[in-house]
Motif scaffolding. Structure first.
Motif, PDB file in Angstrom:
ATOM      1  N   PHE A 155     -26.525   0.743   0.740  1.00  0.00           N
ATOM      2  CA  PHE A 155     -27.764   0.227   0.171  1.00  0.00           C
ATOM      3  C   PHE A 155     -28.338  -0.761   1.173  1.00  0.00           C
ATOM      4  N   VAL A 156     -29.645  -0.723   1.330  1.00  0.00           N
ATOM      5  CA  VAL A 156     -30.315  -1.671   2.215  1.00  0.00           C
ATOM      6  C   VAL A 156     -31.354  -2.453   1.428  1.00  0.00           C
ATOM      7  N   CYS A 157     -31.621  -3.647   1.923  1.00  0.00           N
ATOM      8  CA  CYS A 157     -32.660  -4.498   1.355  1.00  0.00           C
ATOM      9  C   CYS A 157     -33.316  -5.215   2.533  1.00  0.00           C
ATOM     10  N   GLY A 158     -34.590  -4.974   2.731  1.00  0.00           N
ATOM     11  CA  GLY A 158     -35.284  -5.600   3.852  1.00  0.00           C
ATOM     12  C   GLY A 158     -34.686  -5.231   5.189  1.00  0.00           C
ATOM     13  N   ARG A 159     -34.330  -3.997   5.360  1.00  0.00           N
ATOM     14  CA  ARG A 159     -33.753  -3.460   6.599  1.00  0.00           C
ATOM     15  C   ARG A 159     -32.362  -3.976   6.920  1.00  0.00           C
ATOM     16  N   LYS A 160     -31.740  -4.683   5.985  1.00  0.00           N
ATOM     17  CA  LYS A 160     -30.373  -5.161   6.183  1.00  0.00           C
ATOM     18  C   LYS A 160     -29.481  -4.505   5.141  1.00  0.00           C
ATOM     19  N   GLN A 161     -28.277  -4.185   5.571  1.00  0.00           N
ATOM     20  CA  GLN A 161     -27.332  -3.558   4.657  1.00  0.00           C
ATOM     21  C   GLN A 161     -26.858  -4.549   3.607  1.00  0.00           C
ATOM     22  N   VAL A 162     -26.809  -4.092   2.369  1.00  0.00           N
ATOM     23  CA  VAL A 162     -26.228  -4.884   1.295  1.00  0.00           C
ATOM     24  C   VAL A 162     -24.706  -4.693   1.393  1.00  0.00           C
TER      25      VAL A 162
END
Length: 176
Positions: A132-139
Motif C-alpha cells: 500500500f502506498v500513500c503519497g508515493r511512500k510505502q505504508v
C-alpha cells in the motif's frame, strides 16, 4: 468497457451487501465470462484475469471492512508482482467465482492467493505480491496491521510462495 460497469456495480451494490470476513478469511465473488471478455479462441482472454482480480481484491477489502478506512487514509494498493498458473479455460457465458485470501506477509510485502473456480473445477491459481502506498511512500506492513488491529504473527507463507519470492529476488539481483 464492461469492467467499468462491473466496478460501478461492485462499488454501488455489492460492497453494501457483502458479508464480513476476518483478515485471513477467504473472500468470494461471482462473475460470468461475457462475450467481450473472451478472445478469438472462445475463452476468457488472459488480459481479463488481472482485471477480474483487481475487482476481487477490492471486494475482499470491503468484506474485511477495510476499504472505506483505507480510502479515507488515502492508502492505495499497488501490485508489485503476480504469478499465474492457468489450468482450464473459462468459456463464454460460463459462471465462475474468484476466491481471494491473504496468505501472509513479510517486512515489505503482503501476499494474496486468488483462485478462479467454477462448478467444472479449478481454472487458474494466481499469487500476487503487493504494497500500500500513500503519497508515493510505502505504508509499512507493521503500520497497516496496527491500523486494522491485527496483532497475530504472520502465518507461514505457503512453500510455492516462498519459492516464488526467492525467484523474484534472484531476478532482481540478476538485473541490477
Amino acid at each position: 468497457m464492461n469492467l467499468y460497469f462491473r466496478l460501478f456495480w461492485l462499488l454501488v451494490w455489492r460492497i453494501r451487501h457483502c458479508r464480513r470476513i476476518d483478515f485471513l478469511g477467504t473472500s468470494l465473488i461471482d462473475f460470468r465470462a461475457l462475450p467481450l471478455d473472451c478472445d478469438i479462441n472462445f475463452h476468457l482472454t488472459n488480459s481479463r484475469y488481472p482485471a477480474f482480480m483487481d475487482l476481487a481484491r477490492t471486494h475482499m477489502l470491503a468484506e474485511m471492512g477495510l476499504l472505506k478506512r483505507f480510502l479515507k487514509l488515502k492508502w492505495m494498493p499497488i501490485v508489485n508482482a503476480a504469478e499465474f498458473t492457468y489450468i482450464r479455460d473459462i468459456k463464454p457465458l460460463h459462471k465462475f467465482q474468484i476466491e481471494s485470501r491473504v496468505v501472509g506477509w513479510d517486512e515489505k510485502y503482503f501476499y494474496i492467493e486468488q483462485r478462479f473456480v467454477s462448478d467444472r473445477a479449478l481454472h487458474c491459481i494466481v499469487h500476487v505480491r503487493g504494497i500500500f502506498v500513500c503519497g508515493r511512500k510505502q505504508v509499512p506492513i507493521s503500520q497497516m496491521l496496527a491500523e486494522i488491529g491485527f496483532d497475530q504473527e504472520a502465518p507461514a507463507l505457503p512453500p510455492e510462495v516462498e519459492k516464488w519470492k526467492a525467484f523474484l529476488t534472484l531476478k532482481k539481483q540478476r538485473n541490477q
